[in-house]
Motif scaffolding. Sequence first.
Motif, short mmCIF file in Angstrom:
data_model
loop_
_atom_site.label_atom_id
_atom_site.label_comp_id
_atom_site.label_asym_id
_atom_site.label_seq_id
_atom_site.Cartn_x
_atom_site.Cartn_y
_atom_site.Cartn_z
N UNK A 146 1.67 9.05 -5.94
CA UNK A 146 2.09 10.42 -5.67
C UNK A 146 2.99 10.95 -6.79
N UNK A 147 3.92 10.13 -7.24
CA UNK A 147 4.84 10.54 -8.31
C UNK A 147 4.06 10.78 -9.60
N UNK A 156 0.82 -1.21 0.00
CA UNK A 156 0.00 0.00 0.00
C UNK A 156 0.85 1.26 0.00
N UNK A 157 1.91 1.26 0.80
CA UNK A 157 2.82 2.41 0.82
C UNK A 157 3.50 2.60 -0.53
N UNK A 158 3.95 1.50 -1.11
CA UNK A 158 4.61 1.57 -2.42
C UNK A 158 3.64 2.12 -3.46
N UNK A 159 2.42 1.61 -3.46
CA UNK A 159 1.40 2.12 -4.40
C UNK A 159 1.12 3.60 -4.13
N UNK A 160 1.09 3.98 -2.86
CA UNK A 160 0.85 5.38 -2.51
C UNK A 160 1.93 6.30 -3.04
N UNK A 161 3.18 5.90 -2.88
CA UNK A 161 4.26 6.74 -3.37
C UNK A 161 4.33 6.76 -4.90
N UNK A 162 4.06 5.64 -5.55
CA UNK A 162 4.02 5.62 -7.01
C UNK A 162 2.88 6.50 -7.50
N UNK A 202 0.75 14.16 -2.30
CA UNK A 202 0.03 14.17 -3.56
C UNK A 202 -1.04 15.24 -3.61
N UNK A 203 -1.88 15.31 -2.58
CA UNK A 203 -2.99 16.27 -2.62
C UNK A 203 -2.50 17.72 -2.50
N UNK A 204 -1.65 18.00 -1.51
CA UNK A 204 -1.20 19.38 -1.33
C UNK A 204 -0.16 19.78 -2.38
N UNK A 261 1.76 13.97 -9.13
CA UNK A 261 2.53 15.21 -9.23
C UNK A 261 3.06 15.42 -10.65
N UNK A 262 3.50 14.33 -11.26
CA UNK A 262 4.03 14.42 -12.62
C UNK A 262 3.00 14.80 -13.65
N UNK A 263 1.73 14.60 -13.33
CA UNK A 263 0.68 14.89 -14.31
C UNK A 263 0.53 16.38 -14.59
N UNK A 264 1.00 17.22 -13.71
CA UNK A 264 0.84 18.66 -13.90
C UNK A 264 1.99 19.29 -14.68
N UNK A 265 3.14 18.65 -14.70
CA UNK A 265 4.30 19.26 -15.35
C UNK A 265 4.15 19.44 -16.85
#
Length: 140
Positions: free
Chosen positions: A62-63, A54-60, A128-130, A66-70
């Motif tokens: 998040x990446x 779950x943590x691994x999925x959460x960090x992936x 991710x959210x903030x 966040x990457x979707x806005x660049x």
Amino acid sequence: ILGSKRLKSSCVTWIVVCVALCVILLCQLLLRHRDRSTVIERNDRSLDMIEMSGFICGYISCVFYLGSRFPQLYKNFRRRSTEGTSYLLFALAMLGNCTYGLSLVLKMPATKSFRAVYFLHHLPWLIGSFGVLFLDVLVS
């Protein structure tokens, strides 16, 4: 043509990563179900494999999130314009990210001893959210 090849390659990579994560998660669920049939002593504070997944999925997540806005930020920077940007999409996304992040913060335990653990457990979703909220402000 080069841009479409990159986009296609990125989409294929994203799909492969998502399928791999789903397979890993399914395997973890099956292993967890199998392990429940046998009694195994375990420290309650240690992370089991499903929680770590779950943590691994959460960090992936998040990446990727966040990457979707660049790409939009880069496109706006190159054009020196926000023409064609859907402000309603970004306004609703900003409201969603703000309320989601606030829900995590407001749900924080009252006792100080549990706050640090709660914060660490929810860190990828808070970032991710903030983080995306901040990037959406830049896009706007």
